[in-house]
Structure formats: structure tokens, C-alpha cells
Design a protein around this motif. Structure first.
Motif, PDB file in Angstrom:
ATOM      1  N   ALA A 234       1.572   4.929   1.425  1.00  0.00           N
ATOM      2  CA  ALA A 234       1.553   3.821   3.017  1.00  0.00           C
ATOM      3  C   ALA A 234       1.492   4.660   4.260  1.00  0.00           C
ATOM      4  N   GLU A 235       2.742   5.086   4.139  1.00  0.00           N
ATOM      5  CA  GLU A 235       2.864   6.425   5.234  1.00  0.00           C
ATOM      6  C   GLU A 235       1.348   7.411   6.155  1.00  0.00           C
TER       7      GLU A 235
ATOM      8  N   ARG B 277      -6.035  -6.068   5.428  1.00  0.00           N
ATOM      9  CA  ARG B 277      -5.363  -6.077   5.678  1.00  0.00           C
ATOM     10  C   ARG B 277      -5.003  -5.127   6.629  1.00  0.00           C
ATOM     11  N   SER B 278      -3.857  -5.387   7.714  1.00  0.00           N
ATOM     12  CA  SER B 278      -3.849  -4.460   8.669  1.00  0.00           C
ATOM     13  C   SER B 278      -2.389  -3.385   9.356  1.00  0.00           C
ATOM     14  N   THR B 279      -1.334  -3.673   8.438  1.00  0.00           N
ATOM     15  CA  THR B 279      -0.616  -2.833   8.801  1.00  0.00           C
ATOM     16  C   THR B 279      -0.565  -1.954   7.734  1.00  0.00           C
ATOM     17  N   ARG B 280       0.951  -0.692   7.987  1.00  0.00           N
ATOM     18  CA  ARG B 280       1.425   0.052   6.414  1.00  0.00           C
ATOM     19  C   ARG B 280       2.247  -0.793   5.828  1.00  0.00           C
ATOM     20  N   ALA B 281       2.537  -1.507   6.894  1.00  0.00           N
ATOM     21  CA  ALA B 281       3.290  -2.883   5.702  1.00  0.00           C
ATOM     22  C   ALA B 281       2.742  -3.304   4.260  1.00  0.00           C
ATOM     23  N   ASP B 282       1.482  -3.966   4.846  1.00  0.00           N
ATOM     24  CA  ASP B 282       0.838  -4.688   4.253  1.00  0.00           C
ATOM     25  C   ASP B 282      -0.022  -3.591   3.338  1.00  0.00           C
ATOM     26  N   ALA B 283      -0.522  -1.911   3.474  1.00  0.00           N
ATOM     27  CA  ALA B 283      -1.329  -0.966   2.970  1.00  0.00           C
ATOM     28  C   ALA B 283       0.215  -0.539   1.085  1.00  0.00           C
TER      29      ALA B 283
ATOM     30  N   GLY C 260       1.697   7.192  -7.289  1.00  0.00           N
ATOM     31  CA  GLY C 260       2.081   5.618  -7.643  1.00  0.00           C
ATOM     32  C   GLY C 260       3.097   5.217  -6.331  1.00  0.00           C
ATOM     33  N   ASP C 261       3.203   5.962  -6.059  1.00  0.00           N
ATOM     34  CA  ASP C 261       4.918   5.689  -4.806  1.00  0.00           C
ATOM     35  C   ASP C 261       3.904   5.145  -3.782  1.00  0.00           C
ATOM     36  N   ALA C 262       4.470   3.589  -3.262  1.00  0.00           N
ATOM     37  CA  ALA C 262       3.222   2.515  -2.659  1.00  0.00           C
ATOM     38  C   ALA C 262       4.080   3.228  -0.915  1.00  0.00           C
ATOM     39  N   ARG C 263       5.268   3.349  -1.092  1.00  0.00           N
ATOM     40  CA  ARG C 263       5.396   3.634   0.326  1.00  0.00           C
ATOM     41  C   ARG C 263       5.344   5.342   0.894  1.00  0.00           C
TER      42      ARG C 263
END
Length: 150
Positions: free
Chosen positions: A27-28, A56-62, A21-24
Motif C-alpha cells: 500500500a505504501e 478502491r481509492s485510498t492507500r488504506a483501501d489498497a 505479501g505484506d499488505a502495508r
């Protein structure tokens, strides 16, 4: 020079991170420029009751997707069963079942899913989800009788 991880290794790591559950950290594993699609009717994308449902399209979006998803569900009532991971070259398909409870309504739902991932150079470049969108929409609808139209 480090070896590039295999598709299966990346997919298994992604599923592990999603489970944690760690979104960051999730996203990596995504490339910027990822082709992210959800198999929902376009008019249902970005609704106030299901804001994570959008392309979505970017790592930040993910990272945003996984944060929004978590914020709208009851974590202690969530369960995902992965039934099978099929891999061929850069492509993988994850088949399974999600069981969630919508935080705003308290309604539980179960939905089968297929997740098509493409991994290139150790990063996810395609994330396409096919799920029972009607079950999700019913759980989140302010009016329990609301359904998606075909």
C-alpha cells in the motif's frame, strides 16, 4: 533531493512487494486518491464470497484489498506468472497468469490478467485490473454451477 523512480522501477517494486505479501508495504506504493477499478460486473462487487472485488481509492483501501485477497485464498497453492511488462511514460501494463485456490471452496482456478498501472511522482495513481472474472466467480461460488451472467 532524491530522484523520482521510473515507472518501470515502481512497477517492479510493486510486483515484488505483492509477491512478498505484506499488505502495508504494498500500500505504501499507492497514492491516496488512486483510481482503482476491477473489470467485473458492478452487481458482483463486494459479494460476501469475493469481498476484495470492489473499487478502491485510498492507500488504506489498497492494503485492505491485499489482506482480503490473501484471506480468501490458500497461500501455498498460489502462483503468479508475469509474462510481460510494457511501459510508456507514466503508464505500464503487466500481462500474466494467476493460479489460485479459493479457501472457502477448495476449488483451484487459473486466470489470465492485464493490470494497467499509472505511476506519477513515484506512486501508483491508477490500478485497473482485467481478468477472467468468470473463473474466479466459479471457484468461489458456494454452488459450483453458479456462473456470472453476461
Amino acid at each position: 533531493m532524491a530522484a523520482i523512480p521510473t515507472t518501470r522501477t515502481v512497477v517492479q517494486e510493486l510486483l515484488s512487494r505483492i509477491g512478498a505479501g505484506d499488505a502495508r508495504r504494498i500500500a505504501e506504493l499507492y497514492a491516496d486518491g488512486c483510481d482503482w477499478r476491477l473489470d467485473w460486473p458492478e452487481e458482483e462487487h463486494g459479494r460476501a464470497d469475493t469481498p476484495w472485488i470492489r473499487h478502491r481509492s485510498t492507500r488504506a483501501d489498497a492494503a485492505g484489498h491485499f489482506r482480503e485477497l490473501a484471506a480468501h485464498h490458500v497461500p501455498e497453492k498460489a502462483d503468479t506468472s508475469v509474462e510481460r511488462i510494457l511501459v510508456e511514460g507514466e503508464d505500464a501494463v503487466v500481462l500474466g497468469v494467476i493460479r489460485q485456490t479459493a479457501a472457502p471452496t477448495g476449488r483451484a482456478y487459473t486466470a489470465r490478467f492485464a493490470l494497467h498501472l499509472t505511476v506519477r511522482d513515484g506512486l501508483v495513481v491508477r490500478h485497473h485490473v482485467y481478468e477472467d472474472s468468470l473463473a474466479v466467480a466459479r471457484a468461489f461460488a458456494p454452488d459450483a454451477s453458479r456462473t456470472l451472467e453476461s
